[in-house]
Design a protein around this motif. Structure first.
Motif, PDB file in Angstrom:
ATOM      1  N   LYS A  76     149.840  31.843  98.172  1.00  0.00           N
ATOM      2  CA  LYS A  76     150.410  32.953  97.181  1.00  0.00           C
ATOM      3  C   LYS A  76     151.420  32.317  95.985  1.00  0.00           C
ATOM      4  N   ILE A  77     152.004  31.173  96.507  1.00  0.00           N
ATOM      5  CA  ILE A  77     152.968  30.650  95.370  1.00  0.00           C
ATOM      6  C   ILE A  77     152.121  29.941  94.443  1.00  0.00           C
ATOM      7  N   ILE A  78     150.643  29.188  94.699  1.00  0.00           N
ATOM      8  CA  ILE A  78     149.948  28.664  93.781  1.00  0.00           C
ATOM      9  C   ILE A  78     149.502  29.822  92.959  1.00  0.00           C
ATOM     10  N   VAL A 137     152.177  30.984  90.223  1.00  0.00           N
ATOM     11  CA  VAL A 137     152.593  29.829  89.356  1.00  0.00           C
ATOM     12  C   VAL A 137     151.373  29.938  88.288  1.00  0.00           C
ATOM     13  N   GLU A 138     150.347  30.186  88.700  1.00  0.00           N
ATOM     14  CA  GLU A 138     148.733  30.237  87.656  1.00  0.00           C
ATOM     15  C   GLU A 138     148.954  31.483  86.958  1.00  0.00           C
ATOM     16  N   ILE A 139     149.444  32.546  87.407  1.00  0.00           N
ATOM     17  CA  ILE A 139     149.616  33.731  86.653  1.00  0.00           C
ATOM     18  C   ILE A 139     150.757  33.823  85.606  1.00  0.00           C
ATOM     19  N   GLU A 140     151.809  33.019  86.064  1.00  0.00           N
ATOM     20  CA  GLU A 140     153.008  32.804  85.164  1.00  0.00           C
ATOM     21  C   GLU A 140     152.655  31.888  84.182  1.00  0.00           C
ATOM     22  N   SER A 141     151.785  31.077  84.219  1.00  0.00           N
ATOM     23  CA  SER A 141     151.391  30.004  83.536  1.00  0.00           C
ATOM     24  C   SER A 141     150.296  30.729  82.236  1.00  0.00           C
ATOM     25  N   LEU A 143     150.347  33.940  81.568  1.00  0.00           N
ATOM     26  CA  LEU A 143     150.965  34.752  80.945  1.00  0.00           C
ATOM     27  C   LEU A 143     151.774  34.353  80.049  1.00  0.00           C
ATOM     28  N   THR A 144     152.387  33.010  80.259  1.00  0.00           N
ATOM     29  CA  THR A 144     153.187  32.596  79.421  1.00  0.00           C
ATOM     30  C   THR A 144     152.123  31.904  78.044  1.00  0.00           C
ATOM     31  N   ALA A 145     151.022  31.775  78.310  1.00  0.00           N
ATOM     32  CA  ALA A 145     150.156  31.244  77.335  1.00  0.00           C
ATOM     33  C   ALA A 145     149.554  32.359  76.412  1.00  0.00           C
ATOM     34  N   LEU A 146     149.591  33.544  77.060  1.00  0.00           N
ATOM     35  CA  LEU A 146     148.944  34.699  76.164  1.00  0.00           C
ATOM     36  C   LEU A 146     150.152  35.077  75.478  1.00  0.00           C
ATOM     37  N   GLU A 147     151.408  34.943  75.796  1.00  0.00           N
ATOM     38  CA  GLU A 147     152.767  35.397  75.130  1.00  0.00           C
ATOM     39  C   GLU A 147     153.058  34.516  73.939  1.00  0.00           C
ATOM     40  N   LYS A 148     152.596  33.227  73.969  1.00  0.00           N
ATOM     41  CA  LYS A 148     152.700  32.446  72.921  1.00  0.00           C
ATOM     42  C   LYS A 148     151.545  32.625  71.829  1.00  0.00           C
ATOM     43  N   LYS A 149     150.376  32.916  72.244  1.00  0.00           N
ATOM     44  CA  LYS A 149     149.547  33.338  71.333  1.00  0.00           C
ATOM     45  C   LYS A 149     149.765  34.561  70.547  1.00  0.00           C
ATOM     46  N   ALA A 150     150.232  35.487  71.130  1.00  0.00           N
ATOM     47  CA  ALA A 150     150.716  36.980  70.615  1.00  0.00           C
ATOM     48  C   ALA A 150     151.760  36.787  69.449  1.00  0.00           C
TER      49      ALA A 150
END
Length: 143
Positions: free
Chosen positions: A125-127, A130-134, A136-143
Motif C-alpha cells: 500500500k505504501i509503494i 508513493v507511485e501515485i504521488e510521483s 501526480l507530481t509529474a502530471l502537475e509539472k506538465k500542466a
C-alpha cells in the motif's frame, strides 16, 4: 482530590476508599508472591513429581502439566526464512510466494505467515501511494 477523614476505629464513609488511587499496575498479590517464591525454591522437584504422576496415568497431573506448566506459546521469534526484496509490487508478490512456500514446507505456522503477509500488504500500500504521488507530481509539472 481529597478523601474524607474517618474517625479512628470506624469504617470509611460509604462510597470512599482508603486507597483512592488503587494498586499500581503490575502489583502482585501476597498469594502470588508466596507461590512464586515456593516455585523458585522447589520448582525442579515439583515438576519432577508432576511428570512422574502424569507418566503413571494421573489425568489431573497431565492437566496440570499441560495447562499450567507448559503454557501455550502466543508469540515466538520466527525462524530465518528467505524473502526476496519487496521494493516494488513484483517483489511483494515474490515475497508472498516465498511465504506460502514456507508454510507449505512446514517452516512457518499459518498464523505466523499471516502476520508477515499483513506487513507485506502494508508495504505494498505504501509503494502504491508513493507511485501515485510521483505520477501526480509529474502530471502537475506538465500542466
Amino acid at each position: 482530590m481529597t478523601t474524607p477523614k474517618r474517625a479512628p476505629g470506624k469504617p470509611w464513609p460509604k462510597g470512599t476508599s482508603g486507597n483512592p488511587r488503587g494498586k499500581l499496575p503490575g502489583t502482585k498479590s501476597r498469594q502470588t508472591l508466596i507461590a512464586q517464591y515456593l516455585l523458585d525454591v522447589d520448582a525442579a522437584s515439583v515438576v519432577q513429581v508432576i511428570v512422574a504422576a502424569a507418566k503413571s496415568g494421573d489425568l489431573g497431573a497431565c492437566r496440570a502439566l499441560l495447562g499450567h506448566i507448559l503454557t501455550p506459546v502466543r508469540e515466538r521469534a520466527l525462524p530465518a526464512i528467505y524473502l526476496p526484496a519487496a521494493d516494488d509490487a513484483q517483489g511483494v508478490q515474490q515475497a508472498l510466494g516465498a511465504l506460502i512456500a514456507a508454510v507449505a514446507e512446514g517452516r512457518l505456522l499459518p498464523g505466523e505467515a499471516q502476520a508477515v503477509a499483513g506487513l507485506l500488504t502494508a508495504k505494498l500500500k505504501i509503494i502504491e501511494a508513493v507511485e501515485i504521488e510521483s505520477r501526480l507530481t509529474a502530471l502537475e509539472k506538465k500542466a
